[in-house]
Design a protein around this motif. Sequence first.
Motif, PDB file in Angstrom:
ATOM      1  N   THR A 157       0.803  -1.232   0.000  1.00 53.84           N
ATOM      2  CA  THR A 157       0.000   0.000   0.000  1.00 53.84           C
ATOM      3  C   THR A 157       0.833   1.278   0.000  1.00 53.84           C
ATOM      4  O   THR A 157       0.284   2.363   0.213  1.00 53.84           O
ATOM      5  N   SER A 158       2.105   1.192  -0.267  1.00 57.24           N
ATOM      6  CA  SER A 158       3.015   2.335  -0.103  1.00 57.24           C
ATOM      7  C   SER A 158       2.654   3.555  -0.950  1.00 57.24           C
ATOM      8  O   SER A 158       3.026   4.671  -0.603  1.00 57.24           O
ATOM      9  N   ASN A 199       0.718   5.164   4.779  1.00 60.57           N
ATOM     10  CA  ASN A 199       1.732   4.502   3.951  1.00 60.57           C
ATOM     11  C   ASN A 199       3.029   4.213   4.705  1.00 60.57           C
ATOM     12  O   ASN A 199       3.890   3.521   4.195  1.00 60.57           O
TER      13      ASN A 199
END
Length: 149
Positions: free
Chosen positions: A64-65, A121
């Motif tokens: 999910t960065s 993030n």
Amino acid sequence: MEGNTFLFTVVSGLCFLPGGFPHHYILVEKEKTWTEAQSYCREKYTDLASLHNDQDLAQLIELTSSYHQVWIGLSLHNGNSWRWSLKMEGYYGEGEAEFRNWKSGEPNNIGGYENCVAMDNGGTWADDICNQTKPFVCYRGKKKNVVEM
């Protein structure tokens, strides 16, 4: 491109559940409220993502960065107890259901309406208003990690 599924390989290492099964997550890029995300995950996969340890956290950070925040499966029950959406008998090992990675000052339940949890993030968590829409992460048994657009 709705409905397309893309394979996403996590390179942060192998992650295992207590029974030795890998934990696989699906990032859904469609924005939904927490309750809509939970329903979607339960219909198409297993449930919203549960995180048991630092290895699960590293896997979700990798997945999910590129998103500011995503919904995960933690929510407030009866105004005083944080619980994972997935309630499967024998699913959690000792202490796993209590794993938390709150951002400093969280949970703070501003206004008494922040009953759902979003991960940023960097991997830290904050309580948030459940009716906001965000991308979200689902969990599914032994499948590979994927991104849905």
